[in-house]
Design a protein around this motif. Structure first.
Motif, PDB file in Angstrom:
ATOM      1  N   ASN A   1      11.525  10.045   1.487  1.00 62.75           N
ATOM      2  CA  ASN A   1      11.878   9.230   0.322  1.00 62.75           C
ATOM      3  C   ASN A   1      11.391   7.778   0.467  1.00 62.75           C
ATOM      4  OD1 ASN A   1      13.015   8.828  -2.226  1.00 62.75           O
ATOM      5  ND2 ASN A   1      14.977   8.193  -1.373  1.00 62.75           N
ATOM      6  N   ARG A   2      10.250   7.599   1.143  1.00 64.82           N
ATOM      7  CA  ARG A   2       9.675   6.263   1.320  1.00 64.82           C
ATOM      8  C   ARG A   2       8.688   5.977   0.195  1.00 64.82           C
ATOM      9  NH1 ARG A   2       6.594   6.327   6.414  1.00 64.82           N
ATOM     10  NH2 ARG A   2       6.186   8.409   5.691  1.00 64.82           N
ATOM     11  N   TRP A   3       8.586   4.704  -0.158  1.00 66.09           N
ATOM     12  CA  TRP A   3       7.602   4.304  -1.163  1.00 66.09           C
ATOM     13  C   TRP A   3       6.200   4.642  -0.672  1.00 66.09           C
ATOM     14  CZ3 TRP A   3       9.512   3.414  -5.701  1.00 66.09           C
ATOM     15  CH2 TRP A   3      10.731   2.782  -5.868  1.00 66.09           C
ATOM     16  N   VAL A   4       5.294   4.866  -1.590  1.00 66.11           N
ATOM     17  CA  VAL A   4       3.897   5.175  -1.287  1.00 66.11           C
ATOM     18  C   VAL A   4       3.236   3.964  -0.630  1.00 66.11           C
ATOM     19  CG1 VAL A   4       1.664   5.675  -2.384  1.00 66.11           C
ATOM     20  CG2 VAL A   4       3.737   6.781  -3.220  1.00 66.11           C
ATOM     21  N   THR A   5       2.517   4.190   0.451  1.00 69.45           N
ATOM     22  CA  THR A   5       1.759   3.114   1.099  1.00 69.45           C
ATOM     23  C   THR A   5       0.440   2.920   0.363  1.00 69.45           C
ATOM     24  OG1 THR A   5       0.654   4.642   2.596  1.00 69.45           O
ATOM     25  CG2 THR A   5       2.722   3.641   3.382  1.00 69.45           C
ATOM     26  N   LYS A   6      -0.269   1.851   0.680  1.00 70.79           N
ATOM     27  CA  LYS A   6      -1.568   1.586   0.047  1.00 70.79           C
ATOM     28  C   LYS A   6      -2.557   2.695   0.366  1.00 70.79           C
ATOM     29  CE  LYS A   6      -4.831  -1.086  -1.889  1.00 70.79           C
ATOM     30  NZ  LYS A   6      -5.892  -0.173  -2.303  1.00 70.79           N
ATOM     31  N   SER A   7      -2.621   3.132   1.613  1.00 66.84           N
ATOM     32  CA  SER A   7      -3.578   4.183   1.978  1.00 66.84           C
ATOM     33  C   SER A   7      -3.211   5.505   1.297  1.00 66.84           C
ATOM     34  CB  SER A   7      -3.656   4.355   3.498  1.00 66.84           C
ATOM     35  OG  SER A   7      -2.401   4.701   4.028  1.00 66.84           O
ATOM     36  N   SER A   8      -1.929   5.775   1.174  1.00 69.16           N
ATOM     37  CA  SER A   8      -1.486   6.989   0.482  1.00 69.16           C
ATOM     38  C   SER A   8      -1.842   6.918  -1.004  1.00 69.16           C
ATOM     39  CB  SER A   8       0.022   7.170   0.666  1.00 69.16           C
ATOM     40  OG  SER A   8       0.451   8.343   0.049  1.00 69.16           O
TER      41      SER A   8
END
Length: 175
Positions: free
Chosen positions: A85-92
């Motif tokens: 449930n973590r926010w999307v990272t830039k690379s993702s």
């Protein structure tokens, strides 16, 4: 993600920060109350771009069933998240966007170049401007989370295209 960008005119940061609680399928509305920004690769939430950025937008009827089905498939409160449930990272996000572009290219005759999430926001606003006078510039600005001045400055060419001064004068002064 793409349907939300195209059908609701959100900024990338606003769409990435959506949760299932921001979607009211009963009322067919989507509420913007935060944005996601990247510090390097790390995601963080923040307030919308401006005070106007807090807004509720109608979900188009063609997009509602797609969004409804998507919400049933997610396990997180976030509409777009990583495991845990973590926010999307830039690379993702970059990988997700590359998959979207590849999927779009399968139905395109040419490679898709320079397509960004922001292009869909412009399409949304352009399409709304073509609906004037059924919708006002003020309402378009509200839906975009911007000012009327910005809508006029950026989309004035569309407003001028739709303008018919001769007919307007004739109609207004029809004795």
């Amino acid at each position: 993600f793409l349907y939300i960008l195209y059908g609701c005119g959100l900024r990338r940061a606003e769409a990435l920060a959506l949760t299932r609680f921001d979607i009211n399928l009963e009322k067919s509305t989507l509420t913007v109350q935060r944005a996601l920004y990247f510090d390097g690769n790390e995601p963080h939430t923040k307030e919308p771009k401006s005070e106007n950025g807090y807004r509720t937008i109608p979900i188009p009827s063609k997009i509602k069933p797609i969004l409804e089905e998507y919400i049933k498939t997610i396990r997180s409160e976030k509409l777009f998240s990583m495991s845990g449930n973590r926010w999307v990272t830039k690379s993702s996000y970059d990988k997700m966007w590359a998959r979207i572009v590849r999927a779009l290219e399968t139905s395109s005759e040419r490679p898709i170049e320079r397509l960004t999430a922001h292009v869909f926001r412009h399409n949304y606003c352009t399409n709304l401007c073509y609906q004037i006078p059924a919708i006002s510039i003020k309402k378009i600005a509200e839906l975009m989370g911007d000012t009327e001045k910005m809508v006029i400055e950026v989309y004035n060419h569309i407003l001028q295209e739709k303008e018919d001064a001769v007919s307007a004068v004739e109609s207004a002064l029809n004795f």
